[in-house]
Design a protein around this motif. Structure first.
Motif, PDB file in Angstrom:
ATOM      1  N   ARG A 278      77.851  54.804  66.514  1.00  0.00           N
ATOM      2  CA  ARG A 278      78.927  55.040  67.488  1.00  0.00           C
ATOM      3  C   ARG A 278      80.006  55.971  66.933  1.00  0.00           C
ATOM      4  N   LYS A 279      80.211  55.937  65.628  1.00  0.00           N
ATOM      5  CA  LYS A 279      81.235  56.785  65.012  1.00  0.00           C
ATOM      6  C   LYS A 279      80.832  58.254  65.016  1.00  0.00           C
ATOM      7  N   ALA A 280      79.536  58.534  65.064  1.00  0.00           N
ATOM      8  CA  ALA A 280      79.052  59.917  64.967  1.00  0.00           C
ATOM      9  C   ALA A 280      78.432  60.448  66.250  1.00  0.00           C
ATOM     10  N   VAL A 281      78.157  59.565  67.208  1.00  0.00           N
ATOM     11  CA  VAL A 281      77.459  59.968  68.435  1.00  0.00           C
ATOM     12  C   VAL A 281      78.339  59.628  69.641  1.00  0.00           C
ATOM     13  N   PRO A 282      78.990  60.640  70.229  1.00  0.00           N
ATOM     14  CA  PRO A 282      79.876  60.379  71.374  1.00  0.00           C
ATOM     15  C   PRO A 282      79.202  59.637  72.532  1.00  0.00           C
ATOM     16  N   TYR A 283      77.936  59.905  72.791  1.00  0.00           N
ATOM     17  CA  TYR A 283      77.220  59.222  73.870  1.00  0.00           C
ATOM     18  C   TYR A 283      77.267  57.712  73.651  1.00  0.00           C
ATOM     19  N   LEU A 284      77.056  57.273  72.415  1.00  0.00           N
ATOM     20  CA  LEU A 284      77.091  55.845  72.112  1.00  0.00           C
ATOM     21  C   LEU A 284      78.523  55.321  72.042  1.00  0.00           C
ATOM     22  N   ALA A 285      79.460  56.153  71.589  1.00  0.00           N
ATOM     23  CA  ALA A 285      80.863  55.743  71.525  1.00  0.00           C
ATOM     24  C   ALA A 285      81.406  55.426  72.914  1.00  0.00           C
TER      25      ALA A 285
ATOM     26  N   GLN B  88      70.296  43.003  74.058  1.00  0.00           N
ATOM     27  CA  GLN B  88      68.924  43.258  74.491  1.00  0.00           C
ATOM     28  C   GLN B  88      68.448  44.621  73.998  1.00  0.00           C
ATOM     29  N   ALA B  89      69.302  45.623  74.113  1.00  0.00           N
ATOM     30  CA  ALA B  89      68.941  46.980  73.680  1.00  0.00           C
ATOM     31  C   ALA B  89      68.622  46.995  72.187  1.00  0.00           C
ATOM     32  N   ARG B  90      69.451  46.346  71.395  1.00  0.00           N
ATOM     33  CA  ARG B  90      69.209  46.307  69.942  1.00  0.00           C
ATOM     34  C   ARG B  90      67.901  45.579  69.627  1.00  0.00           C
ATOM     35  N   ASP B  91      67.676  44.456  70.312  1.00  0.00           N
ATOM     36  CA  ASP B  91      66.456  43.682  70.057  1.00  0.00           C
ATOM     37  C   ASP B  91      65.208  44.473  70.440  1.00  0.00           C
ATOM     38  N   ILE B  92      65.226  45.077  71.613  1.00  0.00           N
ATOM     39  CA  ILE B  92      64.045  45.802  72.090  1.00  0.00           C
ATOM     40  C   ILE B  92      63.790  47.057  71.261  1.00  0.00           C
ATOM     41  N   ALA B  93      64.862  47.778  70.903  1.00  0.00           N
ATOM     42  CA  ALA B  93      64.713  49.006  70.113  1.00  0.00           C
ATOM     43  C   ALA B  93      64.588  48.711  68.613  1.00  0.00           C
ATOM     44  N   GLU B  94      64.774  47.453  68.255  1.00  0.00           N
ATOM     45  CA  GLU B  94      64.698  47.001  66.857  1.00  0.00           C
ATOM     46  C   GLU B  94      65.676  47.753  65.952  1.00  0.00           C
ATOM     47  N   VAL B  95      66.945  47.712  66.346  1.00  0.00           N
ATOM     48  CA  VAL B  95      67.997  48.291  65.520  1.00  0.00           C
ATOM     49  C   VAL B  95      69.038  47.209  65.234  1.00  0.00           C
ATOM     50  N   SER B  96      69.692  47.339  64.121  1.00  0.00           N
ATOM     51  CA  SER B  96      70.662  46.321  63.716  1.00  0.00           C
ATOM     52  C   SER B  96      72.032  46.595  64.340  1.00  0.00           C
ATOM     53  N   PRO B  97      72.859  45.553  64.470  1.00  0.00           N
ATOM     54  CA  PRO B  97      74.218  45.761  64.968  1.00  0.00           C
ATOM     55  C   PRO B  97      75.000  46.736  64.070  1.00  0.00           C
ATOM     56  N   GLY B  98      74.768  46.672  62.761  1.00  0.00           N
ATOM     57  CA  GLY B  98      75.449  47.579  61.835  1.00  0.00           C
ATOM     58  C   GLY B  98      75.069  49.029  62.062  1.00  0.00           C
TER      59      GLY B  98
ATOM     60  N   GLY C  80      66.179  56.477  72.837  1.00  0.00           N
ATOM     61  CA  GLY C  80      67.105  57.186  71.961  1.00  0.00           C
ATOM     62  C   GLY C  80      67.496  56.371  70.743  1.00  0.00           C
ATOM     63  N   LEU C  81      67.744  55.085  70.934  1.00  0.00           N
ATOM     64  CA  LEU C  81      68.069  54.209  69.801  1.00  0.00           C
ATOM     65  C   LEU C  81      66.901  54.134  68.824  1.00  0.00           C
ATOM     66  N   ALA C  82      65.696  53.990  69.356  1.00  0.00           N
ATOM     67  CA  ALA C  82      64.509  53.895  68.491  1.00  0.00           C
ATOM     68  C   ALA C  82      64.267  55.205  67.744  1.00  0.00           C
ATOM     69  N   ILE C  83      64.461  56.346  68.406  1.00  0.00           N
ATOM     70  CA  ILE C  83      64.291  57.636  67.728  1.00  0.00           C
ATOM     71  C   ILE C  83      65.353  57.791  66.650  1.00  0.00           C
ATOM     72  N   THR C  84      66.585  57.414  66.960  1.00  0.00           N
ATOM     73  CA  THR C  84      67.665  57.498  65.965  1.00  0.00           C
ATOM     74  C   THR C  84      67.340  56.619  64.759  1.00  0.00           C
ATOM     75  N   SER C  85      66.770  55.456  65.013  1.00  0.00           N
ATOM     76  CA  SER C  85      66.356  54.576  63.914  1.00  0.00           C
ATOM     77  C   SER C  85      65.286  55.241  63.056  1.00  0.00           C
ATOM     78  N   GLU C  86      64.326  55.897  63.706  1.00  0.00           N
ATOM     79  CA  GLU C  86      63.287  56.619  62.960  1.00  0.00           C
ATOM     80  C   GLU C  86      63.921  57.690  62.064  1.00  0.00           C
ATOM     81  N   LEU C  87      64.849  58.440  62.644  1.00  0.00           N
ATOM     82  CA  LEU C  87      65.476  59.532  61.906  1.00  0.00           C
ATOM     83  C   LEU C  87      66.276  59.034  60.715  1.00  0.00           C
ATOM     84  N   THR C  88      67.041  57.971  60.924  1.00  0.00           N
ATOM     85  CA  THR C  88      67.928  57.496  59.853  1.00  0.00           C
ATOM     86  C   THR C  88      67.224  56.568  58.862  1.00  0.00           C
ATOM     87  N   ASN C  89      66.360  55.712  59.357  1.00  0.00           N
ATOM     88  CA  ASN C  89      65.722  54.740  58.462  1.00  0.00           C
ATOM     89  C   ASN C  89      64.431  55.256  57.828  1.00  0.00           C
TER      90      ASN C  89
END
Length: 156
Positions: free
Chosen positions: A28-35, A12-22, A51-60
């Motif tokens: 998760r490897k770089a962010v302890p909070y997500l790990a 649900q979190a991935r779908d709502i924040a529109e981020v991929s499982p990959g 946070g997921l959506a902001i991270t997506s903005e930053l990376t994508n």
């Protein structure tokens, strides 16, 4: 965590924040909070979705590598975890190479920025996530009843 806090599954979190499982696996490897939220039993709050959506903005959108900004994204998630969803409106996230802050948009100019910083307004993200959580559907006009409503009394 409050009992009234709505929690979302990982899917649900991935779908709502529109981020991929990959993306989430890589983050998760770089962010302890997500790990700390591994596997199918992981639960995410509204603030985590932001946070997921902001991270997506930053990376994508900005092309920032999570390996370079993982520490600051971790701090961002911790800052968001302390904020109530209603308090995220009118907020900007300032993400540096090793820091993250949430500031009211009106206080932004008063903040001394001492390093290159990415600035992400939370309003559009909060609005998009809210719309995905509770999409508005056009309400069909209720047909007129073929008989007038009547008040019924409880049995005597």
């Amino acid at each position: 965590m409050s009992l009234t806090t709505i929690q979302f599954t990982q899917e649900q979190a991935r779908d709502i924040a529109e981020v991929s499982p990959g993306d989430v696996r890589a983050w998760r490897k770089a962010v302890p909070y997500l790990a700390a939220k591994p596997g199918k039993a992981a639960r995410f709050t509204f603030a985590d979705l932001v946070g997921l959506a902001i991270t997506s903005e930053l990376t994508n959108r900005f092309g920032a590598r999570i390996s370079d900004i993982g520490a600051s994204v971790d701090k961002l998630f911790h800052e968001l975890a302390d904020a109530r969803p209603a308090h995220l409106e009118g907020i900007v996230a300032l993400i540096g190479s090793a820091s993250a802050y949430l500031l009211p948009i009106g206080d932004f100019s008063a903040r001394q920025i001492s390093e290159p910083t990415l600035i992400v307004p939370c309003d559009p993200i909060v609005s998009q996530i809210s719309a995905r959580m509770m999409p508005s559907t056009p309400s069909a006009a209720q047909r007129e009843l073929p008989f007038p409503p009547q008040i019924l009394k409880a049995g005597r």
